[in-house]
Write a protein that holds these residues in place. Structure first.
Motif, short mmCIF file in Angstrom:
data_model
loop_
_atom_site.label_atom_id
_atom_site.label_comp_id
_atom_site.label_asym_id
_atom_site.label_seq_id
_atom_site.Cartn_x
_atom_site.Cartn_y
_atom_site.Cartn_z
N GLU A 247 0.95 4.36 -2.85
CA GLU A 247 0.83 5.79 -2.54
C GLU A 247 1.98 6.58 -3.14
O GLU A 247 1.79 7.67 -3.69
N ASP B 260 0.84 -1.20 0.00
CA ASP B 260 0.00 0.00 0.00
C ASP B 260 0.87 1.25 0.00
O ASP B 260 0.55 2.25 -0.67
N GLN B 261 1.96 1.21 0.74
CA GLN B 261 2.88 2.35 0.79
C GLN B 261 3.46 2.63 -0.60
O GLN B 261 3.54 3.79 -1.03
N ARG C 242 1.18 12.04 5.70
CA ARG C 242 1.52 10.62 5.54
C ARG C 242 2.84 10.29 6.21
O ARG C 242 3.03 9.17 6.67
N SER C 243 3.74 11.27 6.27
CA SER C 243 5.04 11.05 6.91
C SER C 243 5.00 11.30 8.41
O SER C 243 6.03 11.18 9.08
#
Length: 280
Positions: free
Chosen positions: A84, A80-81, A156-157
């Motif tokens: 993205e 998933d990462q 996200r980070s």
């Protein structure tokens, strides 16, 4: 000023080519590519099997690829990462618009405790790859149109709590164009664009002269070209044309890449599809 490092200037590594292949072809077939197909495509890029397997191991450790068998065939699928990251890359590489002076600017101000200084390094890296330049050591600047990407990446980070982002206009004093080379490493970026033009200008010339289609050759040149190109939209802030030096090579480089894409993307896709399909 944000400086482009020697690492950035390095040539394409096997794992970068693998990321390109997955970005171009894996998502449309569910995110999975068989090992045999990947090795065959990388061989077309002059990368041997041991280097492919080593690069896959690195991507596994970074949790970008995960092993999975499909119909008895070994392969790897996108995490998933990774999806993205690739989706973000698509927006930057294929859809990013150059800023206008009327847009204004973003200012990012951050404070990170000494006990969490590793996050300081990560944050600076993220801001650089978003296209921010350094106005002063604690104040980073970017065109206003980068806000949505900035907000998304920082959330996200898990870095949003450390940053304050402002929308600003330059009012006084002096000429913004005079400050731009102090805030961004335009000389380094010019060199990278020049490198891309020198490397892929002759490639485009060959394809303009070519009369016989060759899907495998198109795949190899397109994969190499996209791998070399895709870092540049992450380093170029997309400044308004009025603030760039005359004869800015980024314009010619973008036109070169777009023509390569128009000529090679379709035959490259045919080749990749023919290699991947039997594995599924």
């Amino acid at each position: 000023m944000t400086t482009l490092t020697e690492t950035t200037r390095a040539g394409a590594k096997p794992r970068a080519l693998i990321v390109t292949i997955y970005g171009l072809y894996a998502r449309e077939v569910g995110g999975w590519i068989g090992v045999a197909a990947l090795i065959r495509m990388m061989a077309a890029l002059d990368v041997d099997e041991s280097s492919v397997r080593s690069a896959i191991s690195r991507l596994k450790r970074r949790e970008l690829l995960a092993p999975r068998r499909v119909g008895g065939a070994a392969g790897y699928e996108l995490s998933d990462q990774a999806r993205e990251i690739l989706d973000e890359g698509d927006r930057r590489i294929f859809g990013r618009q150059r800023a206008s002076l009327s847009d204004g600017w973003l200012l990012a101000v951050f404070t990170i405790p000494e006990a969490e200084r590793q996050k300081r390094h990560v944050l600076r890296s993220r801001l650089s790859w978003l296209g921010f330049g350094t106005a002063t050591p604690g104040v980073w600047i970017a065109p206003r149109n980068l806000f949505d990407e900035t907000e998304d990446v920082l959330r996200r980070s898990q870095l949003a709590d450390y940053v304050h982002v402002f929308h600003a206009d330059y009012l006084a004093f002096g000429d913004v164009a005079e400050h731009v080379p102090k805030w961004w490493d335009l000389d380094g970026l010019r060199a990278l664009y020049g490198e891309f033009l020198d490397t892929f200008g002759p490639v485009l010339t060959r394809w303009r002269r070519r009369r016989t289609p060759d899907d495998a050759a198109a795949f190899a040149d397109y994969a190499r070209g996209l791998t070399a190109w895709r870092r540049l939209p992450f380093l170029d802030p997309g400044l308004p044309p009025e603030l760039l030096p005359r004869d800015w090579p980024g314009v010619r480089a973008a036109e070169l890449f777009e023509e390569l894409r128009e000529r090679l993307a379709e035959p490259a896709h045919r080749y990749a599809s023919a290699v991947i399909a039997p594995q599924r």
